[in-house]
Scaffold this active site. Structure first.
Site, PDB file in Angstrom:
ATOM      1  N   GLY A 114       5.706  22.251  20.497  1.00 42.27           N
ATOM      2  CA  GLY A 114       4.553  21.124  20.428  1.00 42.27           C
ATOM      3  C   GLY A 114       5.421  19.731  20.723  1.00 42.27           C
ATOM      4  N   CYS A 115       4.526  18.520  20.718  1.00 50.62           N
ATOM      5  CA  CYS A 115       5.192  17.548  21.153  1.00 50.62           C
ATOM      6  C   CYS A 115       6.236  16.878  20.040  1.00 50.62           C
ATOM      7  CB  CYS A 115       4.210  16.327  21.347  1.00 50.62           C
ATOM      8  SG  CYS A 115       2.807  16.236  20.389  1.00 50.62           S
ATOM      9  N   TYR A 116       5.628  16.614  18.772  1.00 56.79           N
ATOM     10  CA  TYR A 116       6.444  16.197  17.651  1.00 56.79           C
ATOM     11  C   TYR A 116       7.797  17.093  17.566  1.00 56.79           C
ATOM     12  CZ  TYR A 116       2.590  12.959  16.123  1.00 56.79           C
ATOM     13  OH  TYR A 116       1.820  12.083  15.879  1.00 56.79           O
ATOM     14  N   THR A 128       9.356  19.105  19.645  1.00 63.10           N
ATOM     15  CA  THR A 128      10.408  18.766  20.481  1.00 63.10           C
ATOM     16  C   THR A 128      11.357  17.502  20.285  1.00 63.10           C
ATOM     17  OG1 THR A 128       9.065  19.646  22.442  1.00 63.10           O
ATOM     18  CG2 THR A 128      10.554  18.133  23.000  1.00 63.10           C
TER      19      THR A 128
END
Lengths: 345, 345, 345, 345
Positions: D148-150, D152
């Site tokens: 997921g973006c967060y 990472t």
């Protein structure tokens, strides 16, 4: 009806004071000063005030100002404020100072974070101008130190919990985000549109000057000396501060219990709105208004509470709160001239 | 004191009406309707109105509305408006309609650009609600058709020049730029944040429905039938319209002469501000206010004049102008409840 | 493989050149100069180039630059450019100048809009660097004057129609809108975030310095001397120019016919994309790329055509086009190093 | 050269994959699917890809896809991904899944935060695709779960400190801020431009689904089970995540010591940049690139460390990292096709 002057009228806080005061039914705005802009019409610098404010910027002359004004707002940088305020007071004005010069009670702490203090004799007299905490003392004050924008949001968020003793004062972390107007109009290349838009950043991590002010007021409420983490960030928008504040609960607390603590404290406050149900604050819902919106979540997984508070940094975080203080000092209704509704979208 | 209802309160224009009316000293806002949101508190949908508007959305019931309200604002889409307005009028309400349904005098032209008209019998009675042009007829009107946002800016920019006969009516080109709130709250994927921000585009080039409305009003002023070019664009901001309008001068005109034409026409208007000196309008200086700011340049190289007009599309372009019309109809001061200053920055 | 220098590397165009050249397979970027920033790493000023550009800003020394570089991009303000370019040429460099100093063939017209020219002997030699119009002459040029950002969009939009003789050259009106990066990084208070965001304005109406450059190039294509209206506006976004250009058709033209004119002219151009069907350009679809997107509408009601062109002002409007010119001059593929796709959203 | 398909190509992550892959020298992009858009050219939906991606959206047909592609990116919502991936694997494709379906090793935890798992037999095989942590296993994986973006940003920020044992795992608080593209293109009224711009808000406080993924990975590094606070916020910009992460140091650590810990861990990483000196990350410096920029401050007053990490959520937080994983799996250079420089301003 009182006569009012704004010392330092060429910045965003000064313009916002003029905007609010131009509609205040009990105020006659008689003077705005700006050393750099003297002789220029206010509306030249602030075209939105065309036809609404007809003053011309004057040079700063405390005696002359005091001759025409009962109340003075000083919206100049720190150090400049304490250079002019003693003479204003000596000549009979009451002053709401929007700078940091009289917010910190301890001269030593002020000088540690700012510069040598040139009017320390006034520190004991100055009242920290957060009406929700110090209303009684503001009413009779001669000199009110208007709170910083970040501190307003953080102190209002935390005070009820600290007073109720439900959080551990050693665990407070305030992660704050502000629109760019907080940096002021005179700001340099870092606040150019292209540098700010499409971006988000932290700044002054660990050493922002609002830290001691927050710690002073929270410590007074908690009854113990507090040290906190405070991290400001820059949001690509003009107005608004949202503070997300973390603290460890000292015991299991329900959402209902916490809501009751806030309700008891702020239920009668005109400018604090508590989010109900699933709602949480957002800066777009307070923009242009003097409201502080507060919401929270209890996280049973970690035993922490997360409190979110939103204000318009130029209104409740500066000019609006200053007028709220003036209203108290002058005996007007506390919300006089401050009823403007949030502008959304 | 009058009782007022808003039919169609769940869009941006409806919310803006509620925001303005909540502070109007002569108005009691008694009803807001929304078919899709009936039963939900207004402040649920519009958190900025928390503690300010305590109404709950109701279903649309013209007879019930008319029983409780003297004035009704219809802020529903075209076609929906003309379905409900006849019954409101029949039950004694006076109506300011924010839709396009009664703006076009010619049924044929309306139907060419919109849909079949279901209440054509009211077209002759409806007054085009641009107070600066039709104040006298608005005062006594039962049904006022509130102008479109783009037309307000373009008509106010061009009317004085056409009336004075200094421009060639065949040469008018209006290049307009609008913030995204003009597309409405219910809009789809094209107005998602990521699609709009960091971008600028033209849309509906040559066939926007505001075209006939602009042509109708300019033709009335010019005394000849006019056909214009009108090109709308989408700006990555919420509020504001800036129209840049080009026309060929019929003879050499000085800046002073043109300024006199505007001054004579708008000098006493409360909501038109003329830019002096080198200044030109910008949307950020009218945001949140009912002002239309107008400036211009004469270009001797091409013999054209370029007029620039700025409004807040939700205020002078919608809700504010609607309240201005209501004030005229009800006999209140024209600026009652409309003194909010522009919010800058 | 060639060695390249950037004179004036501390602005947005300079940084954009560095960004593009850092990936160019045939280029060795050896020098970036900045008088004000000499001695500071480029990545200090432009953190996005950290680990990508390891140069340190040097002082401007034409002889030294020429000793190490085959090609030089001058990205300094007008007047500064013509002060340094003669010495660069004399020392064997080929130059792409991003300033206005060598764009205007007529010394008199240059001096009317800018300042006295200090290197007029080079005006006849300099080639106007719009590859789609002057590719052949660019290839062998020693000095290429890179076009202005607004002119690139307007000239590409209008040239095919003027060449085809379908529009009246006396009727061209260019209404252009630009992101804020066009004002440069060193810009002052007018481009502060709070002054630009949430707003839209026209500026320099009737007297922007790009006017003579547009007129020169369009006149060359049309074969008659043209005078146009050009109105720039400021959009609250960083990058992108969208020009909406109006002209009267000299006869009835169908959409198909106009599309064929554009297709014939630009069908083989790598960096011009023609919008098909109902599509129109938008700046967000070219951002970060060297594309110019063009679309149009024929308006039979008024007999005018409206052409819309979009570019990234820092790429096709500055650094990208400069690299395109360098590619032509150096004999590389015209699109070498310029294939970066538009960044959306 | 490999053949690649994108399943779920109509969202922002899908478009970003297409943008990156269209320039990848070892990739042939053969298929993009979209159930809702099948039959429409990709460039219709994403005009920025005009002339760059000539595919037409196809329906989802795992067998057909597997017949033509060696690698598949699944960029569909969770639940949809696990419905199609088993068949892709069974037909010989290797898969990088951008959904959450295979990120959580524990079926129970997945089902607690998401939905019942329909392909639990693949959970043990799937590799969490953060190359900086799991490079070796990614190389040989058949199924990689793209982070997921967060997560990472937070995992990269915290892993070195936890591995070094200098912070207390029980004290981690991650305050994250994301641009709006993270909400996806299909999002509803909450991500309309007018709802997002000029505002800042927290959302899903205490219950965002990225929480268990962060906890899983940090726990693996720390060697103890960790529970954290994670608070996401919405920033009015399209791209970018900045995470501000707080933790208590277990002993006094100097800035130099912490810098050495990060340097040792990430010194050879192509896509992690460590901020030196006084610098701190900002999202505008990584936009459009695959970089994760990391900076920190030790706060001796509170004994905490504040780590700031910035990524582009669509690149390092989604499509770029997915391509990085594919590069590893396919034996290409890890940075192949990922060298695009950050686009600033």
């Amino acid at each position: 009806m009182i006569n009012v002057a704004i010392v330092g009228g060429s910045g965003y806080a000064g313009a916002e004071l003029a905007r609010i005061l131009s509609l205040h039914p009990e105020v006659n705005l008689v003077t705005m000063t700006s050393r750099a802009r003297k002789g220029r019409p206010v509306a030249d610098l602030f075209p939105h005030l065309t036809d609404l404010v007809s003053l011309v910027f004057e040079d700063v002359d405390p005696v002359g100002i005091a001759a025409g004004a009962d109340f003075v707002f000083t919206a100049v940088p720190h150090a400049t404020a304490m250079a002019v305020i003693p003479e204003l007071l000596a000549n009979g004005c009451r002053v709401v100072d929007l700078s940091a010069d009289f917010r910190i009670h301890s001269r030593a702490i002020y000088e540690q974070w700012y510069v040598p203090h040139t009017a320390p004799e006034l520190l004991a007299e100055a009242v920290y101008g957060l009406p929700e905490l110090h209303r009684d003392r503001i009413i009779s004050a001669r000199l009110v130190a208007n709170p910083g924008c970040y501190p307003t949001s953080i102190i209002l968020a935390m005070a009820p919990l600290l007073a109720a003793g439900v959080i551990d004062p050693a665990t407070v972390i305030a992660d704050s985000k502000s629109g760019t107007s907080g940096a002021g109009r005179g700001a340099g290349s870092a606040t150019q549109f292209c540098e700010v838009t499409d971006g988000f950043r932290a700044y002054k991590v660990g050493d922002h000057r609002h830290t001691p002010e927050i710690e002073q007021e929270l410590s007074l409420v908690a009854g113990v000396e507090m040290i906190i983490n405070f991290t400001p960030h820059l949001v690509p928008m003009s107005r608004g501060i949202l503070s997300t504040v973390y603290a460890s609960l000292v015991r299991g607390c329900s959402t209902v219990e916490i809501a009751a603590i806030y309700g008891e404290r702020y239920g009668n406050e005109a400018f604090v709105r508590l989010c109900g149900g699933d709602a949480l604050p957002a800066t777009q819902y307070v923009r242009g208004s003097n409201f502080c919106d507060i919401g929270f979540r209890v996280d049973p997984r970690t035993g922490r509470i997360i409190v979110v508070a939103a204000i318009d940094n130029l209104v409740k975080g500066a000019a609006g709160q200053a007028v709220q203080n003036m209203n108290l000092m002058a005996g007007f209704g506390e919300d006089t001239g401050l009823l403007t509704r949030p502008l959304f979208p």
